[in-house]
Write a protein that holds these residues in place. Structure first.
Motif, PDB file in Angstrom:
ATOM      1  N   LEU A   1     -54.599 -23.278  14.494  1.00 49.80           N
ATOM      2  CA  LEU A   1     -55.884 -23.795  14.008  1.00 49.80           C
ATOM      3  C   LEU A   1     -55.989 -25.292  14.239  1.00 49.80           C
ATOM      4  O   LEU A   1     -57.028 -25.798  14.676  1.00 49.80           O
ATOM      5  CB  LEU A   1     -56.056 -23.469  12.522  1.00 49.80           C
TER       6      LEU A   1
ATOM      7  N   LEU B   1     -62.414 -19.817  12.118  1.00 50.21           N
ATOM      8  CA  LEU B   1     -61.713 -18.771  11.369  1.00 50.21           C
ATOM      9  C   LEU B   1     -62.439 -17.432  11.520  1.00 50.21           C
ATOM     10  O   LEU B   1     -61.805 -16.393  11.735  1.00 50.21           O
ATOM     11  CB  LEU B   1     -61.616 -19.161   9.897  1.00 50.21           C
TER      12      LEU B   1
ATOM     13  N   SER C   1     -53.715 -16.009  13.841  1.00 54.99           N
ATOM     14  CA  SER C   1     -53.489 -17.448  14.022  1.00 54.99           C
ATOM     15  C   SER C   1     -52.665 -17.979  12.865  1.00 54.99           C
ATOM     16  O   SER C   1     -52.531 -17.337  11.823  1.00 54.99           O
ATOM     17  CB  SER C   1     -54.826 -18.191  14.087  1.00 54.99           C
TER      18      SER C   1
ATOM     19  N   GLU D   1     -51.408 -22.102  11.034  1.00 58.84           N
ATOM     20  CA  GLU D   1     -51.931 -23.454  10.850  1.00 58.84           C
ATOM     21  C   GLU D   1     -51.782 -24.303  12.105  1.00 58.84           C
ATOM     22  O   GLU D   1     -52.637 -25.140  12.403  1.00 58.84           O
ATOM     23  CB  GLU D   1     -51.234 -24.133   9.658  1.00 58.84           C
TER      24      GLU D   1
ATOM     25  N   LYS E   1     -64.436 -25.526  11.280  1.00 57.19           N
ATOM     26  CA  LYS E   1     -63.202 -24.772  11.008  1.00 57.19           C
ATOM     27  C   LYS E   1     -63.531 -23.367  10.512  1.00 57.19           C
ATOM     28  O   LYS E   1     -62.902 -22.387  10.932  1.00 57.19           O
ATOM     29  CB  LYS E   1     -62.341 -25.502   9.992  1.00 57.19           C
TER      30      LYS E   1
END
Length: 218
Positions: free
Chosen positions: A83, A68, A78, A80, A64
């Motif tokens: 992601l 990012l 972006s 949530e 992750k």
């Protein structure tokens, strides 16, 4: 010497990490391939740094954070949902076309077959189940010992779990850094050189080089 265990790396060896590019393209048109490539590069860099600094973090967190950074580096905004969608794609990676048939053939040789990966179980188990490989392979993660490959302690854990001698293991990876670690540890190694790269200048030569897993059937 008899090989008693076939040990497979997961990412890039059994599963195509760049199959995330399709989801990335749907989220950021024109950037799918670039996101995939930079995400993977930063992912490897991050877990190597965590290992070298003794600051272990689970592979899901590493992945992750690498994502990012990649989006920030490309100046892509972006949220949530975005992601989550991209992270979910790592649980649904495509399996390479020859993998299932090869594993089924090798299973008939009465050998132990396992995945040994830097991925944690939260990432690996859904992926293996999604691609219907759980009846062919057991899953083993470095998360059990908090030591990322290519650290010797990671391969030692796999060896102790298997209960065999190092020369009785055939370790397979498409990642030459992984082949370097496994060969240095004492495993027999097969480099699954899907991309057709030259051997790195590290003084390491794998025992076998194949363009895909079908080479094992020799």
């Amino acid at each position: 010497m008899t090989i008693k265990a076939y040990v497979y790396d997961a990412y890039g060896t059994l599963f195509d990490v760049h199959s995330v590019s399709e989801k990335a393209e749907s989220e950021f048109k024109g950037y799918g391939k670039t996101i995939s490539e930079q995400w993977r590069k930063k992912q490897v860099e991050y877990f190597m740094l965590h290992q070298l600094t003794g600051n272990y973090k689970p592979f899901s967190e590493v992945t992750k954070n690498a994502l990012l950074y990649t989006l920030k580096n490309l100046s892509l905004q972006s949220n949530e949902d975005t992601l989550h969608s991209l992270m979910q794609s790592y649980l649904e990676l495509e399996v390479y076309e020859e993998v299932r048939a090869t594993l089924e053939t090798l299973q008939n040789q009465n050998k132990t077959q396992i995945i040994f990966s830097n991925g944690n179980y939260e990432m690996l188990n859904p992926l293996v189940e999604k691609r219907d490989l759980n009846h062919l392979l057991k899953v083993l993660s470095v998360d059990d010992v908090k030591q990322y490959k290519p650290a010797p302690a990671a391969y030692q854990y796999a060896l102790e779990t298997l209960g065999v001698e190092p020369y009785e293991v055939l370790f397979m990876s498409s990642n030459f850094w992984d082949i370097t670690g496994a060969s240095s540890f004492g495993f027999k190694t097969a480099w699954i050189n899907r991309a057709g790269f030259e051997i790195d200048e590290l003084g390491i030569k794998p025992d076998y080089i194949y363009k895909d897993l079908r080479g094992l059937l020799e």
